[in-house]
Design an enzyme around this catalytic site. Sequence first.
Site, short mmCIF file in Angstrom:
data_model
loop_
_atom_site.label_atom_id
_atom_site.label_comp_id
_atom_site.label_asym_id
_atom_site.label_seq_id
_atom_site.Cartn_x
_atom_site.Cartn_y
_atom_site.Cartn_z
N LYS A 76 0.85 -1.19 0.00
CA LYS A 76 0.00 0.00 0.00
C LYS A 76 0.89 1.24 0.00
O LYS A 76 1.86 1.30 0.76
CB LYS A 76 -0.89 -0.03 1.25
CG LYS A 76 -1.91 1.12 1.32
CD LYS A 76 -2.78 1.03 2.58
CE LYS A 76 -3.90 2.05 2.58
NZ LYS A 76 -4.76 1.96 3.78
N SER A 159 -9.78 2.05 2.65
CA SER A 159 -8.88 2.80 1.78
C SER A 159 -7.86 1.95 1.04
O SER A 159 -7.30 2.41 0.05
CB SER A 159 -8.12 3.83 2.63
OG SER A 159 -7.30 3.17 3.58
N SER A 183 -10.23 -0.17 6.85
CA SER A 183 -9.60 -0.12 5.53
C SER A 183 -8.92 -1.38 5.05
O SER A 183 -8.48 -1.42 3.90
CB SER A 183 -8.59 1.02 5.49
OG SER A 183 -9.25 2.21 5.23
N1 GLN Z 1 -13.32 4.43 5.83
C1 GLN Z 1 -12.76 4.90 7.06
C2 GLN Z 1 -12.38 6.35 6.93
O1 GLN Z 1 -12.63 6.91 5.93
C3 GLN Z 1 -11.61 4.06 7.48
C4 GLN Z 1 -10.38 4.36 6.73
C5 GLN Z 1 -9.25 3.53 7.19
O2 GLN Z 1 -9.42 2.53 7.90
N2 GLN Z 1 -8.06 3.99 6.86
O3 GLN Z 1 -11.82 6.92 7.81
#
Ligand code: GLN
Length: 491
Positions: A76, A159, A183
């Site tokens: 990532k 994400s 995410s």
């Molecule tokens: N979807 C969540 C957010 O927008 C979690 C994102 C994540 O876990 N990095 O914060």
Amino acid sequence: MTTEMTLTQARAALAQRKISARELTTAHLAAIENAKVLNAFITLTAERALAMADASDARLKRGEGGLLEGAPLAIKDLFCTQGVRTTAGSKILDGFTPPYESTVSAKLWQAGAVMLGKANLDEFAMGSSNMTSAYGPVINPWKAKSGPAKGRDLVPGGSSGGSASAVAARLALGATGTDTGGSIRQPAAFCGITGIKPTYGRCSRWGIVAFASSLDQAGAFARTVEDTALLLRAMAGHDPKDSTSAAIPVPDYAAGLNGGVKGLRVGIPKEYRVDGMPEAIDKLWVKGAEWLKAGGAEIVEVSLPHTKYALPCYYIVAPAEASSNLARYDGVRFGLRVPADDLIGQYEATRAAGFGREVKRRILIGTYVLSAGYYDAYYLQAQKVRARIAEDFTKAYERCDVILTPTAPSAAFAIGDQLDDPIAMYLNDVFTVPASLAGLPGISVPAGLDAHGLPLGLQLLGRAFDETTVLRAAKALEDAAAFTHRPEPLP
Ligand code: GLN
């Protein structure tokens, strides 16, 4: 050579010298080339991958080699990689090439893994669809067979959308992700693969671009539970460079994987039944409990009474920490710089040009909830709620050993949907966020399809640092679900 093997199968083939790391890497690079439409990678590191593969082959030839020797992985693009551009999915890091390697990626290379490239993600890991990336959305390799999303490109979740899409499309044997509120688990569910977020403190955060430091945790994606266990073992461990990393030995997660669930108490939290959830998800959840019961587990109803406050709490705590972490992007030290007449002007111009809409929204919310006069009403209150949520889990784990829930309240949706409604987007995390706030481990296992042929995941949560039990239960679930569906190969 195809890229169909699992990590476990590839390890065996490499060890027996049936295939070489170079062949395996070359096959994956070709698959990536053929899958450009998915936009799963921001940066490809083909040359480095081949050099790493050759080094692996030399070690394998000598009868040496680490846990992941010769295994091509996607990283990532939130993990800093020495000498390789790292973007965090944001324009503000334009031109940033870290002079250091994140601890987690360094551990993977020490274990012999091969880096294919840097996977696309939501900007600064803020999102649930990979649509906030400055490098464009990632496409999910799965397609709906019917329904309103038929014929449209679907999101991979977020994400860590690039990582999940790459593993699902057979572009990598595994991938790293980070999970702040879901995410890893939500994109794993959307892409029909496995993803684990370990306990907060299990993996070092050193060298990972920070979003919300008290929640961020690295983890792994793969196509099987066993592969995920291998990756996690290589990534995890105490790091003196991260003061929140735990000095707790890392077990051999793969060793006890087939132990089954006999006698295991599986909690079903009654608060996780949300209105308007597709029937297929509810049914799959019931089925998941039946599968575990058939394996000898005891199913118990548990209560996590503060669940309904988890999302509002998260969307105060995470933006608050983000607003502080992102203050460092001032156009002076990293990446993009937009010159202006004076220093303040340069800060403003740089941040205005460098951050996308969602990131700006979070900085505004975070700054607001931390400001004098609102701090007590929002941030302090959220901290108290967070403690209650963690207590809920502590109490629940007096009655059960793991908790079973759906991973997400929907299957993958079409690209473009939900983007104009941030609240609808935030709802994606309704089942993943509570464990993040409590710092507990969780895994998503692909377990079935919805009415339109899209994958659905089930989530297992565990006690702090008990990834072993989580993985063992996940393996039992995986075996029972026998999920062999896969996305259509790309033409
Ligand atoms: N979807 C969540 C957010 O927008 C979690 C994102 C994540 O876990 N990095 O914060």
